[in-house]
Design an enzyme around this catalytic site. Structure first.
Site, PDB file in Angstrom:
ATOM      1  CE1 TYR A 194      27.310  -3.645 -13.087  1.00 50.85           C
ATOM      2  CE2 TYR A 194      26.602  -4.701 -10.896  1.00 50.85           C
ATOM      3  CZ  TYR A 194      26.983  -3.812 -12.049  1.00 50.85           C
ATOM      4  OH  TYR A 194      26.232  -2.395 -11.732  1.00 50.85           O
ATOM      5  CE  LYS A 208      21.001  -8.066 -12.783  1.00 49.49           C
ATOM      6  NZ  LYS A 208      21.994  -7.813 -13.350  1.00 49.49           N
ATOM      7  N   PRO A 238      18.774  -3.519  -4.070  1.00 52.53           N
ATOM      8  CG  PRO A 238      18.456  -0.992  -4.088  1.00 52.53           C
ATOM      9  CD  PRO A 238      18.302  -2.697  -3.713  1.00 52.53           C
ATOM     10  CG  HIS A 293      29.675   2.479 -17.731  1.00 50.25           C
ATOM     11  ND1 HIS A 293      29.646   1.328 -17.134  1.00 50.25           N
ATOM     12  CD2 HIS A 293      28.264   2.747 -17.938  1.00 50.25           C
ATOM     13  CE1 HIS A 293      28.984   1.557 -15.890  1.00 50.25           C
ATOM     14  NE2 HIS A 293      27.836   2.278 -16.695  1.00 50.25           N
ATOM     15  CE1 TYR A 342      28.061  -3.009  -8.148  1.00 49.47           C
ATOM     16  CE2 TYR A 342      26.563  -2.491  -6.686  1.00 49.47           C
ATOM     17  CZ  TYR A 342      27.132  -2.742  -7.645  1.00 49.47           C
ATOM     18  OH  TYR A 342      26.510  -2.713  -8.739  1.00 49.47           O
TER      19      TYR A 342
HETATM   20  P1  FAS Z   1       6.864   1.154  -9.912  1.00 55.87           P
HETATM   21  O1  FAS Z   1       6.752   0.671  -8.719  1.00 55.87           O
HETATM   22  O2  FAS Z   1       7.923   1.732 -10.516  1.00 55.87           O
HETATM   23  O3  FAS Z   1       5.292   1.609 -10.308  1.00 55.87           O
HETATM   24  C1  FAS Z   1       4.147   0.936  -9.840  1.00 55.87           C
HETATM   25  C2  FAS Z   1       2.930   1.790 -10.279  1.00 55.87           C
HETATM   26  O4  FAS Z   1       2.158   1.427 -10.090  1.00 55.87           O
HETATM   27  C3  FAS Z   1       3.619   2.704  -9.323  1.00 55.87           C
HETATM   28  O5  FAS Z   1       3.136   4.302 -10.446  1.00 55.87           O
HETATM   29  C4  FAS Z   1       2.528   3.168  -7.889  1.00 55.87           C
HETATM   30  O6  FAS Z   1       1.549   4.450  -8.013  1.00 55.87           O
HETATM   31  C5  FAS Z   1       1.378   2.382  -8.716  1.00 55.87           C
HETATM   32  N1  FAS Z   1       0.375   1.426  -8.024  1.00 55.87           N
HETATM   33  C6  FAS Z   1       0.557   0.578  -7.250  1.00 55.87           C
HETATM   34  N2  FAS Z   1      -0.463   0.092  -7.287  1.00 55.87           N
HETATM   35  C7  FAS Z   1      -2.433   1.296  -7.679  1.00 55.87           C
HETATM   36  C8  FAS Z   1      -3.049   0.668  -7.891  1.00 55.87           C
HETATM   37  N3  FAS Z   1      -3.962  -0.001  -6.969  1.00 55.87           N
HETATM   38  N4  FAS Z   1      -3.949   0.983  -8.524  1.00 55.87           N
HETATM   39  C9  FAS Z   1      -3.250   1.946 -10.094  1.00 55.87           C
HETATM   40  N5  FAS Z   1      -2.033   1.611  -9.871  1.00 55.87           N
HETATM   41  C10 FAS Z   1      -1.128   1.451  -8.938  1.00 55.87           C
HETATM   42  N6  FAS Z   1      16.231  -0.865 -10.254  1.00 55.87           N
HETATM   43  C11 FAS Z   1      17.092  -0.977 -10.167  1.00 55.87           C
HETATM   44  O7  FAS Z   1      18.108  -2.113 -11.502  1.00 55.87           O
HETATM   45  N7  FAS Z   1      18.499  -0.460 -10.467  1.00 55.87           N
HETATM   46  C12 FAS Z   1      18.631   0.345  -9.539  1.00 55.87           C
HETATM   47  O8  FAS Z   1      19.791   0.795  -9.298  1.00 55.87           O
HETATM   48  C13 FAS Z   1      17.360   0.436  -8.392  1.00 55.87           C
HETATM   49  N8  FAS Z   1      17.675   1.503  -7.274  1.00 55.87           N
HETATM   50  C14 FAS Z   1      16.255   2.032  -6.628  1.00 55.87           C
HETATM   51  C15 FAS Z   1      15.813   2.600  -5.179  1.00 55.87           C
HETATM   52  C16 FAS Z   1      14.869   2.078  -4.351  1.00 55.87           C
HETATM   53  C17 FAS Z   1      15.195   3.818  -3.339  1.00 55.87           C
HETATM   54  C18 FAS Z   1      13.876   1.781  -5.173  1.00 55.87           C
HETATM   55  C19 FAS Z   1      12.777   2.396  -4.298  1.00 55.87           C
HETATM   56  C20 FAS Z   1      14.436   1.126  -6.301  1.00 55.87           C
HETATM   57  C21 FAS Z   1      14.880   1.167  -6.556  1.00 55.87           C
HETATM   58  N9  FAS Z   1      15.016  -0.323  -8.214  1.00 55.87           N
HETATM   59  C22 FAS Z   1      16.137  -0.156  -8.369  1.00 55.87           C
HETATM   60  C23 FAS Z   1      14.110  -0.969  -8.379  1.00 55.87           C
HETATM   61  C24 FAS Z   1      13.074   0.100  -9.044  1.00 55.87           C
HETATM   62  O9  FAS Z   1      13.539   0.767 -10.323  1.00 55.87           O
HETATM   63  C25 FAS Z   1      11.646  -0.949  -9.803  1.00 55.87           C
HETATM   64  O10 FAS Z   1      12.149  -2.413  -9.992  1.00 55.87           O
HETATM   65  C26 FAS Z   1      11.038  -0.431 -11.140  1.00 55.87           C
HETATM   66  O11 FAS Z   1      10.578   1.333 -10.213  1.00 55.87           O
HETATM   67  C27 FAS Z   1      10.010  -0.970 -11.153  1.00 55.87           C
HETATM   68  O12 FAS Z   1       9.325  -1.245 -12.365  1.00 55.87           O
HETATM   69  P2  FAS Z   1       7.534  -0.678 -11.572  1.00 55.87           P
HETATM   70  O13 FAS Z   1       7.195  -2.521 -11.741  1.00 55.87           O
HETATM   71  O14 FAS Z   1       6.545  -0.669 -13.470  1.00 55.87           O
HETATM   72  O15 FAS Z   1       7.074  -0.768 -10.193  1.00 55.87           O
END
Ligand code: FAS
Length: 392
Positions: free
Chosen positions: A386, A298, A294, A74, A202
């Site tokens: 954006y 990003k 969020p 989109h 938004y």
């Molecule tokens: P992650 O946190 O996804 O993954 C890290 C992994 O490491 C996890 O699986 C965890 O279990 C593991 N881990 C942690 N400690 C460890 C250890 N000691 N040993 C081994 N493994 C371990 N981003 C957007 O771009 N748009 C959005 O709309 C958006 N909305 C969001 C809404 C919410 C509620 C949240 C919480 C986040 C949102 N985000 C959004 C951001 C989110 O998507 C993150 O940027 C994304 O998950 C980042 O991915 P990773 O860096 O892989 O981290």
């Protein structure tokens, strides 16, 4: 008993899985260590908006087949304010790049499936991961699996373990600088199996911020700003729907399809950046190095761009014996991180109602939104950021 590989990746979320996928496509061995079970990782509901640069990285990593089939391309998202005005952050028209609506949950499923197809090694439910000899030529990682201590010798360690992981803490405090901003509010998020509104929008309102979004044609995602001390148990579905519709323009409020929520969560908003994103043979990628509100959509996109830069550096090392991209990784990644952090901070400040806000502040926010609508320069700047700055 020690085994060895080229790259140990800590964290099996989007960043870790994508990095392992790209490395294997370039004949570089890696092992992913993930604290949780696969089912737990796949139960997370988070991001939904992909920049076009992220789409292209995912296509090159051969994990885009379902995204291209089920994702929704989109032109951008809407902003509504003062109950009447509306603008479209038209990234296609003003930045020449579309956006892709595709849930992080679905993307993580696709990444796990792709890793299975290529026989990628992911070890779930590990405990007590520790990083060793980061400044040496042969760092190693130890961890506990089924009550047995294991060791993996490697060339490099990628810290993709999110904000609460261990990797960032392995960088000495004397080396690491962190930048943090906590916002005085949170987002209360719900998911419902109802048809979403056509355009993610938004909503700026004197009662507080709201966001209407989607994940699939029958999965809607809604957010409302709530005080930081909110107790989620105080929010019944009926109360949520009443507050959400009170913050939407009338025509939106009349067309929204409500229904039982299938997920409800609270996410406090904060901005956090850690510098540098590398230390010796350790490289941080994704939420391990930065967290953004969020608002700007990003977080996931930065995790993908970090992995893009880091994988390029590792490929250049192994295939061309050239370490220049690895040496520059932190600088290159942080330039894009800070751009996104500033934009997310600006958009969060523009769209939310702050506890100490006055009528003047409210009106100034509304006038700034009017200005963005009337000035092509302001609109181009908002859309360019954006859509996500082009990947170098
Ligand atoms: P992650 O946190 O996804 O993954 C890290 C992994 O490491 C996890 O699986 C965890 O279990 C593991 N881990 C942690 N400690 C460890 C250890 N000691 N040993 C081994 N493994 C371990 N981003 C957007 O771009 N748009 C959005 O709309 C958006 N909305 C969001 C809404 C919410 C509620 C949240 C919480 C986040 C949102 N985000 C959004 C951001 C989110 O998507 C993150 O940027 C994304 O998950 C980042 O991915 P990773 O860096 O892989 O981290």
């Amino acid at each position: 008993m020690a085994i060895s590989t080229q790259v140990v990746i800590i964290g099996g979320g989007p960043a870790g899985l994508l990095l392992s996928q790209i490395l294997q496509l370039n004949n570089i061995d890696s092992i992913v260590l993930e604290r949780q079970s696969r089912a737990h990782v796949l139960s997370r509901i988070r991001a939904g908006m992909l920049e076009w640069g992220s789409v292209e990285v995912l296509r090159a990593a051969q994990v885009s087949e379902r995204m291209d089939r089920e994702g929704a391309v989109h032109e951008g998202s809407g902003i509504a304010w003062a109950g009447r005005s509306r603008l479209l952050i038209n990234t296609q028209k003003y930045a020449g790049r579309s956006m892709m609506m595709y849930g992080q949950t679905q993307l993580t499923e696709d990444l796990y499936a792709a890793r299975d197809d290529l026989g990628g090694e992911i070890i779930n439910q590990v405990d007590d991961v520790r990083l060793h000899d980061l400044k040496g030529e042969r760092p190693y990682v130890t961890y506990i699996k089924d009550e047995q201590e294991q060791r993996i010798d490697c060339d490099y360690i990628a810290g993709c373990d999110g904000f609460h992981g261990v990797s960032r803490t392995a960088i000495p405090e004397s080396v690491l600088t962190t930048f943090e901003k906590k916002y005085p509010f949170a987002w209360l998020a719900v998911m419902s199996e109802t048809p979403p509104l056509p355009v993610p929008t938004y909503c700026h309102h004197e009662r507080g911020f709201a966001l209407v979004s989607k994940r699939t044609p029958m999965l809607s995602r809604y957010y409302i700003q709530v005080p930081i001390e909110t107790d989620i148990d105080d929010w019944s579905d009926d109360r949520f729907w009443a507050e959400l519709t009170a913050r939407l323009p009338k025509d939106y409020a009349e067309t929204i399809v409500t229904g039982p929520t299938i997920e409800k969560s609270l996410a406090p908003l904060s901005s956090f950046v850690a510098e540098p994103m590398s230390y010796g043979r350790l490289f941080l990628a994704g939420d391990a190095a930065h967290i953004l509100p969020p608002t700007g959509a990003k977080g996931l996109n930065l995790a993908i761009s970090d992995v893009h830069y880091l994988s390029n550096g590792l490929i250049d090392h192994y295939q061309n014996n050239n370490d220049q991209q690895l040496d520059n990784y932190s600088t290159t990644a942080l330039k894009r991180v800070w751009n996104a952090a500033r934009f997310s901070w600006w958009l969060t400040g523009l769209l939310h109602k702050f506890p100490d806000q006055t009528r003047f502040d409210q009106r100034a926010q509304e006038v700034e939104l009017d200005y963005v609508t009337q000035s092509i320069h302001a609109m181009r700047s908002m859309c360019e950021q954006y859509a996500g700055m082009p990947l170098e």
